[in-house]
Design a protein around this motif. Structure first.
Motif, PDB file in Angstrom:
ATOM      1  N   LYS A 191      -5.712   4.834  15.298  1.00 39.73           N
ATOM      2  CA  LYS A 191      -5.363   6.016  15.911  1.00 39.73           C
ATOM      3  C   LYS A 191      -3.902   6.130  15.702  1.00 39.73           C
ATOM      4  O   LYS A 191      -3.047   5.927  16.185  1.00 39.73           O
ATOM      5  CB  LYS A 191      -5.638   5.719  17.444  1.00 39.73           C
ATOM      6  CG  LYS A 191      -7.036   5.599  17.747  1.00 39.73           C
ATOM      7  CD  LYS A 191      -7.026   5.562  19.429  1.00 39.73           C
ATOM      8  CE  LYS A 191      -6.762   6.821  19.952  1.00 39.73           C
ATOM      9  NZ  LYS A 191      -7.125   6.888  21.585  1.00 39.73           N
ATOM     10  N   ALA A 240      -2.192   8.769  16.034  1.00 39.93           N
ATOM     11  CA  ALA A 240      -1.479   9.421  17.152  1.00 39.93           C
ATOM     12  C   ALA A 240      -0.857   8.293  18.064  1.00 39.93           C
ATOM     13  O   ALA A 240       0.272   8.662  18.604  1.00 39.93           O
ATOM     14  CB  ALA A 240      -2.390  10.155  18.038  1.00 39.93           C
ATOM     15  N   ASP A 241      -1.371   7.053  18.009  1.00 37.72           N
ATOM     16  CA  ASP A 241      -0.767   6.094  18.994  1.00 37.72           C
ATOM     17  C   ASP A 241       0.139   5.114  18.095  1.00 37.72           C
ATOM     18  O   ASP A 241       0.381   4.001  18.321  1.00 37.72           O
ATOM     19  CB  ASP A 241      -1.891   5.179  19.416  1.00 37.72           C
ATOM     20  CG  ASP A 241      -2.556   6.110  20.540  1.00 37.72           C
ATOM     21  OD1 ASP A 241      -1.869   7.145  21.131  1.00 37.72           O
ATOM     22  OD2 ASP A 241      -3.684   5.849  20.701  1.00 37.72           O
ATOM     23  N   LYS A 242       0.542   5.371  16.830  1.00 38.12           N
ATOM     24  CA  LYS A 242       1.236   4.683  15.885  1.00 38.12           C
ATOM     25  C   LYS A 242       2.566   4.217  16.590  1.00 38.12           C
ATOM     26  O   LYS A 242       3.625   4.897  17.134  1.00 38.12           O
ATOM     27  CB  LYS A 242       1.773   5.392  14.712  1.00 38.12           C
ATOM     28  CG  LYS A 242       2.770   4.754  13.580  1.00 38.12           C
ATOM     29  CD  LYS A 242       3.014   5.852  12.389  1.00 38.12           C
ATOM     30  CE  LYS A 242       4.142   5.020  11.687  1.00 38.12           C
ATOM     31  NZ  LYS A 242       4.292   6.003  10.475  1.00 38.12           N
ATOM     32  N   GLY A 277      -1.789   2.432  14.541  1.00 36.19           N
ATOM     33  CA  GLY A 277      -2.198   2.745  15.892  1.00 36.19           C
ATOM     34  C   GLY A 277      -3.195   1.912  16.746  1.00 36.19           C
ATOM     35  O   GLY A 277      -3.782   1.918  17.666  1.00 36.19           O
TER      36      GLY A 277
END
Length: 301
Positions: free
Chosen positions: A68, A70-72, A88
């Protein structure tokens, strides 16, 4: 007569009393081991990581390979206790599954080293002469190379993979167990019960595997426990160099290699896999030291 009968001491069974006082060597070793607080702490650490490895699918909060972006590089939080990596992925989940890889590689590689090394050591020590010379020179050749360099060479020839890393780690540990067992066999085969077994016509194979090898188990157990810790470090080193487990396998050494460029920006990506390696190796080392103290008569008061 009645008075004499009344003062007669109760009849006891001396054989039964002696049996109650007899303590088996393994039970005595366990009692000594339990008294060693550091050894017990090491055993609990090892048991903790083994339990985590067994129940990993039940306790892991996420999937170890789902990315994910976006969650890096999220910092540790309630949602991700150990933070996330550059893709992520939840680091806690990958560490939990990584326990399976590291402990599996450590135990299986050492088991292979024990089987091959002990067999060669028993044969060399029992038969001696030309056979002993050949096996001992092979051990010397393998030990002449630095262990990690030899492992790198083996994996480079076989190809980078977790299986080939396991084979390489098993190979470099074979001489350690072989020489240990050989030295033990050289002393055990001089015992009278070995001479008696030969006198009654017992086959060499029975003498080796029913009398000689079982009496050499104590040092093998101690060295095996310590070798697992070394094997975990070697597996992590090969993974760090890209020669061990391949993506997306969550191996602790590979996790460190993937995170080395983010030490300053996301230090948790390096800290937690490093702590997992350190605690696991520490547990096996403490337990191995405790086993050595408990099983070696020279270490007892």
């Amino acid at each position: 007569m009645a008075e004499l009968a009344g003062t007669t001491p109760p009849i006891t069974n001396p054989t039964a009393a002696q049996e109650e006082r007899v303590i088996s060597p393994w039970r005595d070793a366990w009692r000594s081991f339990r008294k060693n607080k550091l050894a017990m702490a090491g055993m609990f650490l090892v048991a903790f990581f083994i339990l985590i490895a067994i129940i990993a699918p039940l306790i892991a909060p996420y999937s170890y390979d789902v990315q994910k972006m976006a969650d890096k590089h999220l910092a540790p939080s309630a949602a991700h206790w150990f933070g996330t990596d550059e893709f992520g992925r939840d680091i806690l989940t990958r560490i939990i599954y990584g326990a399976r890889i590291s402990i599996w590689v450590g135990c299986i590689s050492v088991a292979g080293s024990v089987i091959v090394g002990s067999t060669l050591g028993v044969i060399a020590g029992y038969y001696g002469r030309f056979i002993d010379m050949i096996i001992s020179r092979v051990f010397d050749i393998i030990l002449a190379f630095p262990s990690i360099l030899l492992a790198i060479a083996v994996v480079s020839v076989l190809g980078p993979s977790l299986r080939n890393a396991l084979i390489a780690i098993a190979l470099i540990n074979v001489p350690i167990f072989g020489r240990l067992v050989r030295s033990k066999v050289l002393s055990v085969k001089q015992e009278e019960y070995i001479s008696a077994a030969k006198a009654i016509g017992m086959k060499d194979s029975r003498i080796l595997f029913q009398h000689v090898l079982p009496n050499s188990m104590a040092p093998i157990i101690v060295q095996g426990t310590l070798a697992i810790a070394t094997a975990i470090i070697e597996a992590a080193a090969l993974g760090f160099l890209g020669l061990g487990a391949q993506p997306p396998t969550p191996e602790w050494g590979k996790m460190l290699a993937d995170s080395k460029d983010f030490i300053l920006d996301a230090p948790w990506t390096v800290i937690f896999p490093g702590l997992a390696i350190m605690l696991t190796v520490l547990g096996f080392n403490l337990m191995g030291d405790g086993l050595r103290d408990a099983l070696d008569p020279k270490m007892k008061n």
